[in-house]
Design a protein around this motif. Structure first.
Motif, short mmCIF file in Angstrom:
data_model
loop_
_atom_site.label_atom_id
_atom_site.label_comp_id
_atom_site.label_asym_id
_atom_site.label_seq_id
_atom_site.Cartn_x
_atom_site.Cartn_y
_atom_site.Cartn_z
N LYS A 173 48.52 -4.04 -23.26
CA LYS A 173 49.75 -3.39 -23.71
C LYS A 173 50.27 -4.10 -24.96
CE LYS A 173 54.48 -2.36 -22.14
NZ LYS A 173 55.43 -2.46 -21.01
N MET A 174 50.75 -3.31 -25.93
CA MET A 174 51.35 -3.85 -27.14
C MET A 174 52.62 -3.06 -27.46
SD MET A 174 48.12 -4.64 -29.71
CE MET A 174 47.58 -2.92 -29.73
N THR A 175 53.60 -3.75 -28.01
CA THR A 175 54.82 -3.07 -28.46
C THR A 175 55.04 -3.39 -29.94
OG1 THR A 175 56.21 -4.93 -27.79
CG2 THR A 175 55.88 -3.15 -26.18
N LEU A 176 55.42 -2.37 -30.68
CA LEU A 176 55.70 -2.50 -32.11
C LEU A 176 57.15 -2.12 -32.34
CD1 LEU A 176 52.51 -0.66 -33.46
CD2 LEU A 176 52.78 -3.09 -32.94
N SER A 177 57.90 -3.03 -32.98
CA SER A 177 59.32 -2.79 -33.23
C SER A 177 59.58 -2.83 -34.72
CB SER A 177 60.19 -3.84 -32.53
OG SER A 177 59.96 -3.80 -31.13
N ASN A 183 60.67 2.02 -32.19
CA ASN A 183 59.86 1.22 -31.27
C ASN A 183 58.72 2.07 -30.72
OD1 ASN A 183 61.55 -1.43 -30.79
ND2 ASN A 183 63.00 0.28 -30.77
N ILE A 184 57.57 1.47 -30.66
CA ILE A 184 56.38 2.17 -30.15
C ILE A 184 55.69 1.28 -29.13
CG2 ILE A 184 54.15 3.17 -30.75
CD1 ILE A 184 55.21 3.71 -33.52
N GLU A 185 55.23 1.92 -28.07
CA GLU A 185 54.49 1.21 -27.04
C GLU A 185 53.05 1.72 -27.02
OE1 GLU A 185 54.88 1.94 -22.61
OE2 GLU A 185 55.93 0.02 -22.81
N LEU A 186 52.11 0.78 -27.06
CA LEU A 186 50.69 1.11 -26.98
C LEU A 186 50.15 0.61 -25.64
CD1 LEU A 186 49.60 0.01 -30.57
CD2 LEU A 186 50.26 2.29 -29.82
N VAL A 187 49.52 1.50 -24.91
CA VAL A 187 49.03 1.16 -23.58
C VAL A 187 47.54 1.48 -23.49
CG1 VAL A 187 49.25 1.56 -21.10
CG2 VAL A 187 51.29 1.65 -22.58
N MET A 188 46.76 0.53 -22.96
CA MET A 188 45.35 0.75 -22.74
C MET A 188 45.17 1.52 -21.43
SD MET A 188 42.13 0.40 -23.50
CE MET A 188 42.06 -0.83 -24.82
N VAL A 189 44.58 2.70 -21.53
CA VAL A 189 44.37 3.55 -20.36
C VAL A 189 42.87 3.64 -20.07
CG1 VAL A 189 44.67 5.83 -19.37
CG2 VAL A 189 46.44 4.88 -20.89
N THR A 190 42.50 3.28 -18.84
CA THR A 190 41.10 3.34 -18.44
C THR A 190 40.98 4.25 -17.23
OG1 THR A 190 40.76 1.08 -19.20
CG2 THR A 190 39.10 2.00 -17.71
N GLU A 191 40.12 5.23 -17.34
CA GLU A 191 39.90 6.16 -16.23
C GLU A 191 38.47 6.04 -15.72
OE1 GLU A 191 40.82 10.01 -17.61
OE2 GLU A 191 42.96 9.59 -18.00
N GLY A 192 38.36 5.61 -14.48
CA GLY A 192 37.03 5.45 -13.89
C GLY A 192 36.25 4.37 -14.61
N ASP A 193 35.00 4.69 -14.94
CA ASP A 193 34.14 3.73 -15.62
C ASP A 193 34.13 3.94 -17.13
OD1 ASP A 193 33.41 2.66 -13.18
OD2 ASP A 193 31.72 4.03 -12.93
N GLU A 194 34.96 4.86 -17.63
CA GLU A 194 35.00 5.12 -19.06
C GLU A 194 35.67 3.98 -19.81
OE1 GLU A 194 36.86 8.79 -19.85
OE2 GLU A 194 35.46 10.01 -18.68
N ILE A 195 35.27 3.84 -21.07
CA ILE A 195 35.87 2.81 -21.92
C ILE A 195 37.33 3.15 -22.17
CG2 ILE A 195 35.77 1.69 -24.17
CD1 ILE A 195 32.81 2.29 -24.25
N GLY A 196 38.19 2.15 -22.07
CA GLY A 196 39.62 2.38 -22.21
C GLY A 196 39.99 2.86 -23.61
N THR A 197 41.07 3.63 -23.68
CA THR A 197 41.59 4.12 -24.96
C THR A 197 43.06 3.78 -25.06
OG1 THR A 197 42.05 6.29 -23.96
CG2 THR A 197 39.93 6.01 -25.07
N TRP A 198 43.54 3.60 -26.29
CA TRP A 198 44.94 3.29 -26.52
C TRP A 198 45.75 4.59 -26.62
CZ3 TRP A 198 46.94 -1.40 -25.98
CH2 TRP A 198 46.10 -2.50 -26.11
N LYS A 199 46.88 4.62 -25.93
CA LYS A 199 47.78 5.77 -26.01
C LYS A 199 49.18 5.26 -26.35
CE LYS A 199 45.21 8.85 -22.95
NZ LYS A 199 45.28 9.77 -21.79
N THR A 200 49.93 6.11 -27.02
CA THR A 200 51.27 5.72 -27.46
C THR A 200 52.33 6.51 -26.72
OG1 THR A 200 51.29 7.36 -29.25
CG2 THR A 200 50.39 5.17 -29.76
N ALA A 201 53.50 5.88 -26.58
CA ALA A 201 54.65 6.57 -25.99
C ALA A 201 55.90 5.88 -26.49
CB ALA A 201 54.59 6.49 -24.46
N GLU A 202 56.89 6.67 -26.91
CA GLU A 202 58.15 6.08 -27.37
C GLU A 202 58.93 5.53 -26.19
OE1 GLU A 202 58.93 9.01 -31.21
OE2 GLU A 202 60.39 8.90 -29.57
N PHE A 203 59.64 4.49 -26.43
CA PHE A 203 60.48 3.94 -25.37
C PHE A 203 61.80 3.47 -26.00
CE2 PHE A 203 58.29 0.37 -27.13
CZ PHE A 203 59.17 -0.69 -27.03
#
Length: 206
Positions: A173-177, A183-203
């Motif tokens: 997880k990373m946060t950019l201010s 402000n932006i939040e970056l979260v590593m999302v991993t589903e099953g055995d797939e390689i994780g991807t970064w997704k963003t969401a405002e907070f």
């Protein structure tokens, strides 16, 4: 008869021309494993660098600054695998190649107190492919492949500027201010055995 005379003249020309050629053998310093190098010094009129490897890391002395290792490793490898490609000059005029006593740079590689390699480095060829060098006790100028001087920079430039290093795979997880409450939040999302991807969401700002 005329053709025979011409052929004989050409043959004599080739024989005497070949006899006038100078044959020489290039000196080839013995290669060694670059990993055995634990100290490299670079000395010239405007250069005085001393690098020492401790526990696998390179440091600039006497400040004990952590050195940017890629250049140091490249210099060490170039010294360990040094191969002379051509004899450039025997005229005793090294200044043409920036190898005069006031311009040349002495580069030495050590294993402890044992001197492994010692060369004088001059300028780079006009093509940028070769570097002109001299060997201690040898007045001839030779060329080696590569742009060795580009690896040797001033002390501040050779310093590693990184202040923190972490394992990238451990970051989840990373946060950019920024200004104006951006402000932006970056979260590593991993589903099953797939390689994780970064997704963003405002907070909301903290």
């Amino acid at each position: 008869i005329i053709l025979i005379a011409i052929a004989a003249a050409l043959l004599l020309y080739i024989i005497f021309r070949s006899a006038g050629n100078i044959n020489y053998t290039l000196p080839q310093p013995e290669s060694f494993d670059s990993e055995t190098i634990n100290r490299i010094t670079v000395q010239g009129q405007n250069t005085d660098l001393d690098f020492i490897k401790t526990d696998g890391d390179w440091f600039i002395q006497p400040e004990s600054w952590h050195a940017e290792s890629s250049n140091i490793v490249a210099i060490g490898k170039a010294l360990a695998e040094l191969k002379i490609t051509d004899l450039i000059s025997t005229s005793g005029n090294p200044e043409v190649y920036s190898l005069g006593e006031d311009e040349r740079v002495l580069v030495q590689a050590y294993d402890g107190d044992s001197l492994l390699r010692e060369i004088y480095v001059g300028k780079v060829s006009s093509t940028g492919i070769y570097t002109y060098i001299m060997l201690p006790g040898d007045d001839n100028v030779y060329s080696v492949r590569g742009n060795l001087p580009s690896r040797v920079k001033d002390k501040e430039s050779m310093r590693d500027k990184r202040f923190l290093q972490v394992d990238r795979s451990s970051i989840q997880k990373m946060t950019l201010s920024g200004p104006e409450a951006v402000n932006i939040e970056l979260v590593m999302v991993t589903e099953g055995d797939e390689i994780g991807t970064w997704k963003t969401a405002e907070f909301s700002p903290v």
